[in-house]
Write a protein that holds these residues in place. Structure first.
Motif, PDB file in Angstrom:
ATOM      1  N   ASP A 205       5.796 -43.559  12.167  1.00 24.20           N
ATOM      2  CA  ASP A 205       6.707 -42.962  10.944  1.00 24.20           C
ATOM      3  C   ASP A 205       6.636 -41.383  10.891  1.00 24.20           C
ATOM      4  O   ASP A 205       5.343 -40.973  10.816  1.00 24.20           O
ATOM      5  N   LEU A 206       7.443 -40.662  11.552  1.00 23.22           N
ATOM      6  CA  LEU A 206       7.608 -39.450  11.310  1.00 23.22           C
ATOM      7  C   LEU A 206       7.142 -38.860   9.910  1.00 23.22           C
ATOM      8  O   LEU A 206       6.402 -37.647   9.818  1.00 23.22           O
ATOM      9  N   SER A 207       7.506 -39.287   8.839  1.00 23.63           N
ATOM     10  CA  SER A 207       7.226 -38.654   7.373  1.00 23.63           C
ATOM     11  C   SER A 207       5.727 -38.743   7.240  1.00 23.63           C
ATOM     12  O   SER A 207       4.935 -37.684   6.690  1.00 23.63           O
ATOM     13  N   ARG A 208       4.905 -39.748   7.683  1.00 23.75           N
ATOM     14  CA  ARG A 208       3.488 -39.947   7.389  1.00 23.75           C
ATOM     15  C   ARG A 208       2.852 -38.928   8.433  1.00 23.75           C
ATOM     16  O   ARG A 208       2.018 -38.372   8.074  1.00 23.75           O
ATOM     17  N   SER A 209       3.256 -38.843   9.699  1.00 25.65           N
ATOM     18  CA  SER A 209       2.680 -37.936  10.558  1.00 25.65           C
ATOM     19  C   SER A 209       2.902 -36.473  10.023  1.00 25.65           C
ATOM     20  O   SER A 209       1.830 -35.927  10.092  1.00 25.65           O
ATOM     21  N   ALA A 210       3.983 -36.171   9.670  1.00 27.38           N
ATOM     22  CA  ALA A 210       4.136 -34.755   9.050  1.00 27.38           C
ATOM     23  C   ALA A 210       3.086 -34.560   7.769  1.00 27.38           C
ATOM     24  O   ALA A 210       2.714 -33.541   7.466  1.00 27.38           O
ATOM     25  N   THR A 211       3.102 -35.379   6.936  1.00 27.01           N
ATOM     26  CA  THR A 211       2.277 -35.280   5.909  1.00 27.01           C
ATOM     27  C   THR A 211       0.936 -35.230   6.136  1.00 27.01           C
ATOM     28  O   THR A 211       0.068 -34.420   5.494  1.00 27.01           O
ATOM     29  N   GLU A 212       0.475 -36.201   7.141  1.00 26.16           N
ATOM     30  CA  GLU A 212      -0.931 -35.812   7.659  1.00 26.16           C
ATOM     31  C   GLU A 212      -1.283 -34.491   8.177  1.00 26.16           C
ATOM     32  O   GLU A 212      -2.282 -33.754   7.907  1.00 26.16           O
ATOM     33  N   ALA A 213      -0.330 -33.914   9.051  1.00 23.06           N
ATOM     34  CA  ALA A 213      -0.459 -32.416   9.581  1.00 23.06           C
ATOM     35  C   ALA A 213      -0.606 -31.519   8.432  1.00 23.06           C
ATOM     36  O   ALA A 213      -1.230 -30.674   8.543  1.00 23.06           O
ATOM     37  N   LEU A 214       0.280 -31.630   7.302  1.00 20.36           N
ATOM     38  CA  LEU A 214       0.309 -30.497   6.234  1.00 20.36           C
ATOM     39  C   LEU A 214      -1.047 -30.747   5.489  1.00 20.36           C
ATOM     40  O   LEU A 214      -1.529 -29.750   4.997  1.00 20.36           O
ATOM     41  N   ALA A 215      -1.559 -32.010   5.384  1.00 26.64           N
ATOM     42  CA  ALA A 215      -2.736 -31.985   4.217  1.00 26.64           C
ATOM     43  C   ALA A 215      -4.063 -31.440   5.174  1.00 26.64           C
ATOM     44  O   ALA A 215      -4.503 -30.847   4.712  1.00 26.64           O
ATOM     45  N   GLN A 216      -3.877 -31.816   6.376  1.00 25.12           N
ATOM     46  CA  GLN A 216      -5.095 -31.231   7.291  1.00 25.12           C
ATOM     47  C   GLN A 216      -5.117 -29.594   7.326  1.00 25.12           C
ATOM     48  O   GLN A 216      -6.018 -29.053   7.473  1.00 25.12           O
ATOM     49  N   TYR A 217      -3.942 -29.226   7.496  1.00 30.57           N
ATOM     50  CA  TYR A 217      -3.555 -27.660   7.711  1.00 30.57           C
ATOM     51  C   TYR A 217      -4.071 -27.220   6.238  1.00 30.57           C
ATOM     52  O   TYR A 217      -4.735 -26.156   6.424  1.00 30.57           O
ATOM     53  N   GLY A 218      -3.494 -27.777   5.154  1.00 28.86           N
ATOM     54  CA  GLY A 218      -4.373 -27.213   4.044  1.00 28.86           C
ATOM     55  C   GLY A 218      -5.657 -27.315   3.554  1.00 28.86           C
ATOM     56  O   GLY A 218      -6.276 -26.301   3.238  1.00 28.86           O
ATOM     57  N   LEU A 219      -6.259 -28.254   4.156  1.00 26.07           N
ATOM     58  CA  LEU A 219      -7.774 -28.453   4.073  1.00 26.07           C
ATOM     59  C   LEU A 219      -8.295 -27.489   4.948  1.00 26.07           C
ATOM     60  O   LEU A 219      -9.506 -26.748   4.574  1.00 26.07           O
ATOM     61  N   ALA A 220      -7.730 -26.935   6.083  1.00 29.85           N
ATOM     62  CA  ALA A 220      -8.334 -25.961   6.960  1.00 29.85           C
ATOM     63  C   ALA A 220      -8.309 -24.725   6.197  1.00 29.85           C
ATOM     64  O   ALA A 220      -9.387 -23.881   6.184  1.00 29.85           O
ATOM     65  N   ALA A 221      -7.335 -24.464   5.380  1.00 30.29           N
ATOM     66  CA  ALA A 221      -7.306 -23.226   4.619  1.00 30.29           C
ATOM     67  C   ALA A 221      -8.350 -23.069   3.585  1.00 30.29           C
ATOM     68  O   ALA A 221      -8.865 -22.195   3.160  1.00 30.29           O
TER      69      ALA A 221
END
Ligand code: ATP
Ligand code: TZP
Ligand code: MG
Ligand code: MG
Length: 261
Positions: A205-221
């Protein structure tokens, strides 16, 4: 980013002059391999070899537009996922016109932009200030509407991020305002979404993969801010690259702030 590190996807980027180095370093940090070329003699071959194609319109020229078209056709033929960052669409009529025309000829897997860019892409009111842009719509409503109109997964970023495929919509609250004070953090995010979906595969599911990428990117910040707040945004930029290099699924456990809406 565990998936990305396991698969080491090759991401072919046709991106803007401002962020090329930062994007390449960010992709390396999360475990992907970047390659940048817009040369008409080789873009089709490169896009066929790559696991993901990132197209970013930040410093778009007619030559680069044709490179994007050639690479996108090759990627579509090869079922290689394309991520589009429609930088500054809505800021000039040229960009809006050519990106809308581009989307009629190719299929893109994910579009990631700020609220203004996504609103302008679907003909809604956008408040543009060069590459920065806002919409008066809440991000989750805008992402859902754009996903339905464009027939693709859409990520709208800003203070809160939203991802939608038209049916499922997620709101992501990870991130830090200092991301908006470092140039290229939106552009790098597009590249990392590309790495993430290339690594996970388009059957997931692309929307879930993208969501995971955004959340981890935000956490890195968030992590980078905690380690640079006494210094400033120059240090934050470096610490952010450090955090992208460290972040993994274990590290994110219990800190992801995502809700389905
Ligand atoms: P703009 O040019 O309008 O800044 P952009 O293309 O750089 O847009 P952003 O919307 O800034 O992209 O998104 C880049 C990253 O910064 C995303 O991860 C987003 O969540 C984060 N971000 C942007 N603004 C904020 C904020 N106020 N608070 C928390 N995170 C933010
Ligand atoms: N001008 C053209 S592209 C670009 C600028 C300043 C970079 C935009 O980067 P981002 O990630 O959208 O902030
Ligand atoms: Mg920005
Ligand atoms: Mg941007």
């Amino acid at each position: 980013m565990d998936w990305v590190r396991k698969k080491n996807p090759l991401i072919h980027c046709i991106t803007n002059d401002v962020v090329t180095n930062f994007t390449a370093n960010g992709l390396l940090a999360v475990g992907a391999s970047p390659v940048m070329t817009a040369n008409h003699e080789e873009v089709e071959e490169m896009a066929r070899t790559a696991d993901g194609l990132l197209l970013n319109t930040g410093t778009l020229t007619p030559y680069q537009y044709e490179a994007m078209r050639l690479a996108a056709q090759a990627a579509n033929e090869n079922q290689t996922p394309i991520v589009l960052d429609p930088v500054a669409v809505g800021a000039t009529s040229y960009r809006t016109r050519v990106v809308q025309a581009f989307l009629e000829g190719v299929h893109v897997a994910v579009i990631r932009g700020n609220g203004g860019e996504i609103a302008a892409l679907i003909g809604m009111h956008a408040d543009m200030h060069g590459v920065e842009g806002k919409s008066d719509q809440p991000p989750e409503m805008l992402a859902k509407e754009a996903a339905n109109v464009l027939g693709t997964v859409v990520c709208v970023t800003g203070e809160r991020d939203a991802v939608s495929d038209g049916k499922h919509t997620y709101l992501i609250k990870n991130g830090h305002v200092w991301l908006s004070r470092v140039v290229g953090t939106g552009c790098l995010l597009g590249a990392i979404i590309s790495a993430y979906i290339a690594a996970k595969g388009t059957n997931v599911d692309l929307s879930r993969s993208a969501t995971e990428a955004l959340a981890q990117y935000g956490l890195a910040a968030e992590d980078a801010f905690a380690r640079s707040k006494d210094e400033g945004i120059g240090t934050f930029q470096q610490r952010f690259l450090d955090s992208l290099g460290w972040i993994n699924d274990d590290h994110c456990h219990g800190k992801i702030n995502v809700q389905q809406v």
